[in-house]
Scaffold this motif. Structure first.
Motif, PDB file in Angstrom:
ATOM      1  N   VAL A 199      -3.341   3.105  -9.287  1.00  0.00           N
ATOM      2  CA  VAL A 199      -3.997   3.906  -8.240  1.00  0.00           C
ATOM      3  C   VAL A 199      -4.221   3.279  -6.802  1.00  0.00           C
ATOM      4  N   VAL A 200      -4.965   2.127  -7.009  1.00  0.00           N
ATOM      5  CA  VAL A 200      -4.984   1.345  -5.668  1.00  0.00           C
ATOM      6  C   VAL A 200      -3.618   1.181  -5.345  1.00  0.00           C
ATOM      7  N   HIS A 201      -2.828   0.615  -5.969  1.00  0.00           N
ATOM      8  CA  HIS A 201      -1.310   0.394  -5.378  1.00  0.00           C
ATOM      9  C   HIS A 201      -0.668   1.402  -4.642  1.00  0.00           C
ATOM     10  N   LEU A 202      -0.517   2.578  -5.376  1.00  0.00           N
ATOM     11  CA  LEU A 202       0.184   3.643  -4.755  1.00  0.00           C
ATOM     12  C   LEU A 202      -0.747   4.222  -3.492  1.00  0.00           C
ATOM     13  N   GLY A 203      -2.274   4.201  -3.619  1.00  0.00           N
ATOM     14  CA  GLY A 203      -2.965   4.502  -2.514  1.00  0.00           C
ATOM     15  C   GLY A 203      -2.622   3.620  -1.329  1.00  0.00           C
ATOM     16  N   HIS A 204      -2.493   2.286  -1.487  1.00  0.00           N
ATOM     17  CA  HIS A 204      -2.178   1.662  -0.322  1.00  0.00           C
ATOM     18  C   HIS A 204      -0.937   1.825   0.175  1.00  0.00           C
ATOM     19  N   SER A 205       0.137   2.015  -0.718  1.00  0.00           N
ATOM     20  CA  SER A 205       1.597   2.161  -0.411  1.00  0.00           C
ATOM     21  C   SER A 205       1.624   3.405   0.599  1.00  0.00           C
ATOM     22  N   PHE A 206       0.734   4.460   0.061  1.00  0.00           N
ATOM     23  CA  PHE A 206       1.016   5.822   0.987  1.00  0.00           C
ATOM     24  C   PHE A 206      -0.158   5.787   2.102  1.00  0.00           C
ATOM     25  N   GLY A 207      -0.670   4.437   2.306  1.00  0.00           N
ATOM     26  CA  GLY A 207      -1.790   4.696   3.552  1.00  0.00           C
ATOM     27  C   GLY A 207      -3.060   5.214   3.427  1.00  0.00           C
ATOM     28  N   VAL A 208      -3.415   5.273   2.152  1.00  0.00           N
ATOM     29  CA  VAL A 208      -4.778   5.991   1.891  1.00  0.00           C
ATOM     30  C   VAL A 208      -5.801   4.773   1.631  1.00  0.00           C
TER      31      VAL A 208
ATOM     32  N   PRO B 226      -2.472 -16.661   3.640  1.00  0.00           N
ATOM     33  CA  PRO B 226      -2.857 -15.316   3.828  1.00  0.00           C
ATOM     34  C   PRO B 226      -2.101 -14.470   2.931  1.00  0.00           C
ATOM     35  N   THR B 227      -3.000 -13.432   2.165  1.00  0.00           N
ATOM     36  CA  THR B 227      -2.504 -12.659   1.252  1.00  0.00           C
ATOM     37  C   THR B 227      -3.159 -11.350   1.224  1.00  0.00           C
ATOM     38  N   THR B 228      -2.358 -10.268   1.194  1.00  0.00           N
ATOM     39  CA  THR B 228      -2.700  -8.942   1.418  1.00  0.00           C
ATOM     40  C   THR B 228      -3.222  -8.458   0.158  1.00  0.00           C
ATOM     41  N   MET B 229      -4.813  -8.138   0.241  1.00  0.00           N
ATOM     42  CA  MET B 229      -5.422  -7.623  -0.916  1.00  0.00           C
ATOM     43  C   MET B 229      -5.989  -6.497  -0.552  1.00  0.00           C
ATOM     44  N   SER B 230      -6.291  -5.513  -1.581  1.00  0.00           N
ATOM     45  CA  SER B 230      -7.091  -4.324  -1.370  1.00  0.00           C
ATOM     46  C   SER B 230      -8.035  -4.352  -2.165  1.00  0.00           C
ATOM     47  N   LEU B 231      -9.235  -4.012  -1.695  1.00  0.00           N
ATOM     48  CA  LEU B 231     -10.474  -4.122  -2.735  1.00  0.00           C
ATOM     49  C   LEU B 231     -10.717  -5.732  -2.935  1.00  0.00           C
ATOM     50  N   TYR B 232     -10.058  -6.594  -2.391  1.00  0.00           N
ATOM     51  CA  TYR B 232     -10.476  -8.020  -2.747  1.00  0.00           C
ATOM     52  C   TYR B 232      -9.487  -8.634  -4.107  1.00  0.00           C
ATOM     53  N   LEU B 233      -9.447  -7.560  -4.966  1.00  0.00           N
ATOM     54  CA  LEU B 233      -9.016  -8.026  -6.177  1.00  0.00           C
ATOM     55  C   LEU B 233      -7.493  -8.087  -6.376  1.00  0.00           C
ATOM     56  N   PHE B 234      -7.034  -6.737  -5.739  1.00  0.00           N
ATOM     57  CA  PHE B 234      -5.574  -6.038  -5.985  1.00  0.00           C
ATOM     58  C   PHE B 234      -4.538  -6.649  -5.096  1.00  0.00           C
ATOM     59  N   HIS B 235      -3.583  -7.093  -5.716  1.00  0.00           N
ATOM     60  CA  HIS B 235      -2.579  -7.843  -4.691  1.00  0.00           C
ATOM     61  C   HIS B 235      -1.802  -6.489  -4.428  1.00  0.00           C
ATOM     62  N   THR B 236      -1.703  -5.782  -3.138  1.00  0.00           N
ATOM     63  CA  THR B 236      -0.937  -4.676  -2.945  1.00  0.00           C
ATOM     64  C   THR B 236       0.439  -4.979  -2.079  1.00  0.00           C
ATOM     65  N   GLU B 237       0.683  -6.097  -1.482  1.00  0.00           N
ATOM     66  CA  GLU B 237       1.976  -6.312  -0.580  1.00  0.00           C
ATOM     67  C   GLU B 237       2.534  -7.578  -0.975  1.00  0.00           C
ATOM     68  N   TRP B 238       2.867  -7.863  -2.052  1.00  0.00           N
ATOM     69  CA  TRP B 238       3.503  -8.996  -2.492  1.00  0.00           C
ATOM     70  C   TRP B 238       5.020  -8.697  -1.892  1.00  0.00           C
ATOM     71  N   ASP B 239       5.488  -9.702  -0.992  1.00  0.00           N
ATOM     72  CA  ASP B 239       6.715  -9.625  -0.417  1.00  0.00           C
ATOM     73  C   ASP B 239       6.871  -8.283   0.232  1.00  0.00           C
ATOM     74  N   ALA B 240       6.108  -8.113   1.393  1.00  0.00           N
ATOM     75  CA  ALA B 240       6.102  -6.582   2.007  1.00  0.00           C
ATOM     76  C   ALA B 240       7.289  -6.277   2.402  1.00  0.00           C
ATOM     77  N   GLY B 241       8.439  -6.868   2.462  1.00  0.00           N
ATOM     78  CA  GLY B 241       9.698  -6.306   2.694  1.00  0.00           C
ATOM     79  C   GLY B 241      10.623  -5.661   1.414  1.00  0.00           C
ATOM     80  N   SER B 242       9.852  -5.855   0.367  1.00  0.00           N
ATOM     81  CA  SER B 242      10.450  -5.091  -0.990  1.00  0.00           C
ATOM     82  C   SER B 242       9.693  -4.090  -1.363  1.00  0.00           C
TER      83      SER B 242
END
Length: 396
Positions: free
Chosen positions: A122-131, A143-159
């Motif tokens: 839910v968090v991952h898809l929510g971030h992918s779609f800008g929510v 530097p690592t892109t994290m949502s809600l501190y715990l979830f790694h939502t942009e590993w290799d943002a180009g992929s």
């Protein structure tokens, strides 16, 4: 009370099996927390005489002694404290296995995994779609892109997929680690999956979240391993064998499933990299890691170069290994092939005791292949296949 305590341990089990925040940013604190809570669980529910504990602690002592000798006696007395990982993670599993049954543990673990992965999706898809927003956080100095501190939502943002969805990492440092944890959990239920395979509603309701999470990782290793795992279950399913008219149908289905998975863009993109001259492709990096780790292990076959030793780090970097991504070969390079054979022997033995209705050697192959894509082999998910549970009985 015991059930709630077991759920807590299962959540810790998942968090500490490669979690980016837990296993990288706060590793020391989490290792101690894991060992302490596992000990409290053991202390609360142990019996005066515990033969399982005696057997597990002997195996544990042999493992830690070998790593200690290989690292500090044979090799580098100034090695870092990487040895603390097997010390704390393994003893935590010893405590749990010595007082808990296999069925209770796997049931609680699946519920916790489904809950964690559902929230992660839910968090991952929510971030992918800008929510759901994300922030750059320094973890391990990067530097690592994290949502809600715990979830790694942009590993290799180009992929990202054609739908604009990032590769799924959940709480782990990359998709490859996520697929390992999923496969190590899923395989515990092979007997149930095999028996209920034709009950699609049951399979999707119980294991659908794990399967969806695995698909979202877009992991080449994850796809190949799951393809092999699912095909084996299809071909060895007893219900299908009894109903002769189903055999050719599911035989074709197994081949079709393997064909579709193998020809997915995730796998084919990786294979296409074989023809590229660049050394920066994922394929080239992985192959270089394999070659270097194997060379080092072959040159130091008995005790390796030590766990966390400066000499090993020098050998890896000087020979061009960037990520030492094959966990088994890296383990051989660290502490030698006898240790590796010892671990795999007990993994095979425990899988047999789990009685998962598929030849144990095939299931061990699945686990080995799954772990061939990431470096670390000392997390809790490994040890539940090494140490013995209180019992493996289940109601028929």
């Amino acid at each position: 009370m015991k059930t709630k305590f077991l759920y807590l341990l299962c959540f810790e089990f998942l968090l500490f099996s490669g979690g980016l925040v837990t296993s990288v940013d706060h590793a020391s604190l989490c290792m101690i927390t894991w060992a302490l809570t596992s000990f409290l669980y053991y202390y609360a529910y142990r019996k005066a005489k515990n033969a399982i504990w005696a057997e597990n602690i002997k195996i544990y002592a042999l493992i830690i002694s070998w790593i200690f000798v290989a690292t500090f006696v044979i090799n580098d007395q100034n090695a870092d404290l990487s040895i603390t990982a097997p010390i704390f993670y393994a003893i935590g599993v010893v405590f749990i296995c010595s007082v808990e049954t296999f069925v209770n543990f796997r049931t609680a673990l699946l519920k916790c995994a489904n809950f964690l992965l559902l929230i992660s999706i839910v968090v991952h898809l929510g971030h992918s779609f800008g929510v759901v927003p994300a922030n750059n956080i320094l973890i391990g100095g990067s530097p690592t892109t994290m949502s809600l501190y715990l979830f790694h939502t942009e590993w290799d943002a180009g992929s990202v997929s054609s739908l604009g969805i990032y590769r799924f990492s959940s709480i782990y440092w990359e998709p490859g680690q996520t697929q390992i944890v999923i496969m190590f959990v899923l395989l515990l239920f092979t007997d149930d999956i095999k028996e209920k395979l034709l009950n699609f509603k049951y399979i999707l309701s119980k294991y659908g979240i794990l399967i969806l999470a695995l698909v979202l990782t877009q992991s080449t290793a994850g796809y190949l391993v799951f393809m092999l795992y699912f095909s084996i279950i299809l071909l060895l399913n007893s219900t299908i064998k009894k109903k002769k008219y189903l055999k050719p149908i599911f035989g074709i289905l197994a081949v079709l499933f393997a064909f579709l998975m193998f020809n997915s863009s995730v796998i084919q993109d990786k294979f296409d990299q074989r023809n590229e001259k660049s050394e920066d492709t994922s394929y080239a990096i992985r192959m270089r890691d394999n070659i270097v780790c194997y060379e080092i292990a072959s040159e130091n076959p008995f005790f390796g170069c030590g766990l966390g030793s400066r000499y090993l780090e020098f050998q890896l970097s000087s020979r061009g290994s960037r990520s030492s991504s094959n966990g088994w070969l890296l383990t051989g390079a660290q502490v030698g092939f006898p240790y590796l054979i010892f671990i795999l022997f007990f993994m095979l033995k425990r899988i047999k005791q789990m009685n998962l209705k598929i030849p144990a050697i095939l299931l061990l192959l699945i686990l080995v292949l799954s772990q061939c894509n990431e470096a670390f082999t000392y997390f809790p998910y490994i040890w539940i296949y090494v140490f013995k549970f209180k019992n493996y009985k289940r109601l028929e």
